[in-house]
Write a protein that holds these residues in place. Structure first.
Motif, mmCIF file in Angstrom:
data_model
loop_
_atom_site.group_PDB
_atom_site.id
_atom_site.type_symbol
_atom_site.label_atom_id
_atom_site.label_comp_id
_atom_site.label_asym_id
_atom_site.label_seq_id
_atom_site.Cartn_x
_atom_site.Cartn_y
_atom_site.Cartn_z
ATOM 1 N N THR A 1 0.834 -1.204 0.000
ATOM 2 C CA THR A 1 0.000 0.000 0.000
ATOM 3 C C THR A 1 0.871 1.258 0.000
ATOM 4 N N ALA A 2 1.920 1.245 0.815
ATOM 5 C CA ALA A 2 2.818 2.401 0.882
ATOM 6 C C ALA A 2 3.562 2.582 -0.439
ATOM 7 N N ILE A 3 3.989 1.489 -1.049
ATOM 8 C CA ILE A 3 4.696 1.581 -2.332
ATOM 9 C C ILE A 3 3.803 2.221 -3.384
ATOM 10 N N ARG A 4 2.565 1.775 -3.454
ATOM 11 C CA ARG A 4 1.640 2.336 -4.450
ATOM 12 C C ARG A 4 1.394 3.814 -4.198
ATOM 13 N N SER A 5 1.246 4.209 -2.949
ATOM 14 C CA SER A 5 1.001 5.625 -2.633
ATOM 15 C C SER A 5 2.199 6.491 -2.993
ATOM 16 N N LEU A 6 3.393 6.021 -2.681
ATOM 17 C CA LEU A 6 4.590 6.801 -2.986
ATOM 18 C C LEU A 6 4.810 6.924 -4.486
ATOM 19 N N ASN A 7 4.512 5.859 -5.225
ATOM 20 C CA ASN A 7 4.755 5.872 -6.668
ATOM 21 C C ASN A 7 3.692 6.631 -7.451
ATOM 22 N N THR A 8 2.592 6.975 -6.818
ATOM 23 C CA THR A 8 1.530 7.728 -7.499
ATOM 24 C C THR A 8 1.392 9.109 -6.872
ATOM 25 N N GLN A 9 0.684 9.202 -5.754
ATOM 26 C CA GLN A 9 0.465 10.503 -5.118
ATOM 27 C C GLN A 9 1.785 11.154 -4.688
ATOM 28 N N GLY A 10 2.669 10.347 -4.085
ATOM 29 C CA GLY A 10 3.932 10.891 -3.606
ATOM 30 C C GLY A 10 4.790 11.417 -4.736
ATOM 31 N N HIS A 11 4.852 10.668 -5.830
ATOM 32 C CA HIS A 11 5.658 11.108 -6.968
ATOM 33 C C HIS A 11 5.104 12.388 -7.572
ATOM 34 N N ASP A 12 3.780 12.484 -7.677
ATOM 35 C CA ASP A 12 3.174 13.696 -8.231
ATOM 36 C C ASP A 12 3.476 14.911 -7.366
ATOM 37 N N LEU A 13 3.423 14.744 -6.043
ATOM 38 C CA LEU A 13 3.725 15.847 -5.140
ATOM 39 C C LEU A 13 5.168 16.323 -5.309
ATOM 40 N N LEU A 14 6.092 15.374 -5.423
ATOM 41 C CA LEU A 14 7.498 15.738 -5.584
ATOM 42 C C LEU A 14 7.736 16.456 -6.905
ATOM 43 N N GLU A 15 7.127 15.966 -7.971
ATOM 44 C CA GLU A 15 7.322 16.571 -9.292
ATOM 45 C C GLU A 15 6.866 18.029 -9.326
ATOM 46 N N GLU A 16 5.920 18.379 -8.475
ATOM 47 C CA GLU A 16 5.408 19.744 -8.434
ATOM 48 C C GLU A 16 6.335 20.699 -7.684
ATOM 49 N N ARG A 17 7.289 20.184 -6.944
ATOM 50 C CA ARG A 17 8.136 21.027 -6.111
ATOM 51 C C ARG A 17 9.323 21.554 -6.917
ATOM 52 N N PRO A 18 9.616 22.859 -6.817
ATOM 53 C CA PRO A 18 10.781 23.427 -7.519
ATOM 54 C C PRO A 18 12.075 22.780 -7.059
ATOM 55 N N GLY A 19 12.961 22.527 -8.019
ATOM 56 C CA GLY A 19 14.273 21.986 -7.694
ATOM 57 C C GLY A 19 14.331 20.479 -7.555
ATOM 58 N N PHE A 20 13.231 19.775 -7.826
ATOM 59 C CA PHE A 20 13.207 18.318 -7.712
ATOM 60 C C PHE A 20 14.049 17.692 -8.821
ATOM 61 N N ARG A 21 14.872 16.701 -8.468
ATOM 62 C CA ARG A 21 15.769 16.088 -9.443
ATOM 63 C C ARG A 21 15.686 14.560 -9.468
#
Length: 204
Positions: free
Chosen positions: A18-38
């Protein structure tokens, strides 16, 4: 140099998916929106119930600013898996360059402690002495060195294309580790292996 935030969580192995799925979907989208993400990586031990999430940032400021949002969202992303969560910040003084995004391989992580004054020695030893020897191990696909100079703590991560290569490298890396820690004046305080769920770094 890049900067990283690590999130180390432990919990019920049955809830890890469950945690893997959340990080790979919602979590990844949140990170991509943040300035400076690499880039980001997710690494797990499905049997033991441990998860290591790493996010990469172009500056310490970008990393710290992103955590204002991620700190609020992190508990929900890791629920119901995580029973414990530890967050740490590091400089990524060595990091994988030029590889394709990885999935399904293996990663070996060492946690290090050293006198803060020896941080540069730890970097020099890893970069010039350890990395060239790792690169010739069969299945090697990348390595990283994270340092927290102020606290005298660090992490090394060595990535392999598959779990068989990870296992086959244990003896070879043990020799490298034994010989290098004395030169670098570091202590290895933990050694773990993980499955690579996903790993991708975009240096520029």
């Amino acid at each position: 140099m890049l900067f990283v935030r690590t999130v180390y969580a432990t919990g019920d192995p049955a809830q890890l998916g469950t945690a893997i799925r959340s990080l790979n979907t919602q979590g990844h989208d949140l990170l991509e929106e943040r300035p400076g993400f690499r880039g980001a990586g997710v690494f797990v031990d499905r049997d033991l119930g441990t998860l290591l999430a790493v996010s990469w940032w172009e500056s310490a400021e970008a990393r710290d600013n992103s955590d204002e949002v991620m700190r609020e969202r992190r508990p929900g992303l890791l629920r119901p898996f995580a029973g414990t969560v530890a967050v740490e910040n590091y400089e990524a003084t060595v990091f994988p360059v030029g590889h394709r995004p990885l999935t399904g391989g293996g990663m070996r992580m060492s946690r290090l402690e050293f006198a803060p004054a020896d941080a540069d020695l730890a970097f020099d030893t890893f970069h010039s002495g350890v990395l060239p020897r790792l690169e010739v191990l069969p299945g090697f696909t990348g390595a990283a060195l994270f340092l927290d100079r102020g606290r005298g703590k660090g992490m090394t991560a060595v990535l392999f294309t598959d779990r068989a290569s990870l296992a086959a490298s244990r003896a070879g890396q043990a020799v490298i580790r034994r010989e290098s820690v004395a030169k670098a004046h570091v202590n290895v305080v933990a050694l773990e292996e993980f499955e690579i769920v996903h790993a991708d770094v975009r240096p520029d």
